[in-house]
Design a protein around this motif. Sequence first.
Motif, mmCIF file in Angstrom:
data_model
loop_
_atom_site.group_PDB
_atom_site.id
_atom_site.type_symbol
_atom_site.label_atom_id
_atom_site.label_comp_id
_atom_site.label_asym_id
_atom_site.label_seq_id
_atom_site.Cartn_x
_atom_site.Cartn_y
_atom_site.Cartn_z
ATOM 1 N N PRO A 144 8.850 23.292 -4.529
ATOM 2 C CA PRO A 144 9.003 21.940 -3.317
ATOM 3 C C PRO A 144 7.830 20.589 -4.508
ATOM 4 N N ALA A 145 6.959 21.751 -5.186
ATOM 5 C CA ALA A 145 6.659 20.121 -5.949
ATOM 6 C C ALA A 145 7.880 19.158 -7.300
ATOM 7 N N ILE A 146 8.575 20.279 -7.458
ATOM 8 C CA ILE A 146 9.307 19.267 -8.497
ATOM 9 C C ILE A 146 10.579 18.439 -7.443
ATOM 10 N N GLY A 147 10.836 19.498 -6.137
ATOM 11 C CA GLY A 147 11.586 18.532 -5.054
ATOM 12 C C GLY A 147 10.809 17.237 -4.635
ATOM 13 N N ILE A 148 9.601 17.615 -4.810
ATOM 14 C CA ILE A 148 8.769 15.754 -4.620
ATOM 15 C C ILE A 148 8.826 15.071 -5.384
ATOM 16 N N LEU A 149 8.583 15.772 -6.891
ATOM 17 C CA LEU A 149 8.649 14.541 -8.136
ATOM 18 C C LEU A 149 10.085 13.860 -7.688
ATOM 19 N N MET A 150 11.502 14.899 -8.062
ATOM 20 C CA MET A 150 12.612 13.823 -7.466
ATOM 21 C C MET A 150 13.042 12.509 -6.451
ATOM 22 N N ALA A 151 12.117 13.245 -5.393
ATOM 23 C CA ALA A 151 12.909 12.756 -4.435
ATOM 24 C C ALA A 151 11.592 10.911 -4.377
ATOM 25 N N GLY A 152 10.743 11.744 -4.609
ATOM 26 C CA GLY A 152 9.481 10.625 -4.840
ATOM 27 C C GLY A 152 9.884 9.198 -6.173
ATOM 28 N N ALA A 153 10.908 9.778 -7.178
ATOM 29 C CA ALA A 153 10.927 8.910 -7.692
ATOM 30 C C ALA A 153 11.901 8.138 -7.162
ATOM 31 N N LEU A 154 13.169 8.487 -6.647
ATOM 32 C CA LEU A 154 14.136 7.522 -5.764
ATOM 33 C C LEU A 154 13.354 6.635 -4.439
ATOM 34 N N VAL A 155 12.717 7.209 -4.528
ATOM 35 C CA VAL A 155 11.765 6.096 -2.953
ATOM 36 C C VAL A 155 11.117 5.179 -3.486
ATOM 37 N N SER A 156 10.511 5.680 -4.711
ATOM 38 C CA SER A 156 9.453 4.499 -5.295
ATOM 39 C C SER A 156 10.744 3.088 -6.541
ATOM 40 N N GLY A 157 11.637 3.902 -7.025
ATOM 41 C CA GLY A 157 12.846 3.119 -6.818
ATOM 42 C C GLY A 157 13.231 2.148 -6.390
ATOM 43 N N PRO A 194 0.929 -1.259 -0.004
ATOM 44 C CA PRO A 194 0.146 0.225 -0.778
ATOM 45 C C PRO A 194 0.882 1.374 0.329
ATOM 46 N N LEU A 195 2.379 0.859 0.865
ATOM 47 C CA LEU A 195 2.640 2.752 0.404
ATOM 48 C C LEU A 195 3.538 2.153 -1.252
ATOM 49 N N LYS A 196 4.103 1.860 -1.215
ATOM 50 C CA LYS A 196 4.390 2.297 -3.042
ATOM 51 C C LYS A 196 3.075 2.502 -3.507
ATOM 52 N N GLU A 197 1.916 1.995 -3.675
ATOM 53 C CA GLU A 197 0.676 2.419 -3.990
ATOM 54 C C GLU A 197 0.446 3.790 -3.860
ATOM 55 N N THR A 198 0.150 4.209 -3.111
ATOM 56 C CA THR A 198 0.339 5.233 -2.595
ATOM 57 C C THR A 198 1.472 6.075 -2.714
ATOM 58 N N VAL A 199 2.853 6.375 -3.113
ATOM 59 C CA VAL A 199 3.730 6.935 -3.721
ATOM 60 C C VAL A 199 3.334 7.303 -4.784
ATOM 61 N N ASP A 200 3.162 5.916 -5.338
ATOM 62 C CA ASP A 200 2.516 6.204 -7.040
ATOM 63 C C ASP A 200 2.033 7.180 -7.936
ATOM 64 N N LYS A 201 0.915 7.223 -6.620
ATOM 65 C CA LYS A 201 -0.886 8.110 -6.887
ATOM 66 C C LYS A 201 0.343 9.566 -6.795
ATOM 67 N N VAL A 202 0.973 9.645 -5.714
ATOM 68 C CA VAL A 202 1.369 10.638 -5.440
ATOM 69 C C VAL A 202 2.008 11.417 -6.351
ATOM 70 N N LEU A 203 2.949 11.081 -7.151
ATOM 71 C CA LEU A 203 4.264 11.585 -7.811
ATOM 72 C C LEU A 203 3.577 11.488 -9.875
ATOM 73 N N ILE A 204 2.516 10.896 -9.589
ATOM 74 C CA ILE A 204 1.204 11.466 -10.579
ATOM 75 C C ILE A 204 1.150 12.293 -10.566
ATOM 76 N N ALA A 205 0.301 12.634 -9.271
ATOM 77 C CA ALA A 205 -0.901 13.562 -9.304
ATOM 78 C C ALA A 205 0.612 14.603 -9.239
ATOM 79 N N ASP A 206 1.631 15.186 -8.694
ATOM 80 C CA ASP A 206 2.289 16.213 -8.317
ATOM 81 C C ASP A 206 3.272 16.069 -10.205
ATOM 82 N N PHE A 207 3.092 15.230 -11.047
ATOM 83 C CA PHE A 207 3.843 15.542 -12.269
ATOM 84 C C PHE A 207 2.927 16.144 -13.369
ATOM 85 N N PHE A 208 1.169 15.126 -12.969
ATOM 86 C CA PHE A 208 0.622 16.901 -13.902
ATOM 87 C C PHE A 208 0.846 17.871 -13.112
#
Length: 177
Positions: free
Chosen positions: A151-164, A99-113
């Motif tokens: 901060p939105a760009i920073g969240i996207l970069m950090a989230g990509a690292l966390v997801s990986g 569930p953590l991975k799914e939540t991170v992925d959803k946040v990353l998708i929203a942040d990307f858009f």
Amino acid sequence: MPAGASATMQLVPGRLQHTDTECSTQQSPLMTLVCRHLRIRRRPRDRCLAVPEDGLGEDLSDFMKQDLERFAAKQQQQQQQASRSYTTQQTDQATSSSPLKETVDKVLIADFFFILVVLAWLGAGLAEKAALRSSTLIDAWMPLWPMVFQPAIGILMAGALVSGGLNWVQEQQQKKQ
């Protein structure tokens, strides 16, 4: 030999021998398969293999039919195994995601858009300034840059690292099982 004479084949245990004579330039589909199956090197276009005249052609035809049936059965079996392994991989991936991975992925998708919208806003502001010599959109965009957009760009970069990292942890757990 005169033109139109046919080539003859003799069956030797484990080999098919070809006597080198002329025949028609049109090679039958059966003989094409025989050439491929037995890996006989093709002769120049004016020479080919012909169906033997001594009754061996029927045996050879039956042999080729059996071989084609075995090939079709083997190919069908490989397709079934491939589809089974693909569905197994899909179910493994679906059941093993946390569930953590799914939540991170959803946040990353929203942040990307969100970032895409911000970039479109910036592009529209630059186009407005260049075309109309007005800076209304840029003036509204600039105060939000340090407090919202960076901060939105920073969240996207950090989230990509966390997801990986989460993917790597899941792979390590699957290897242990």
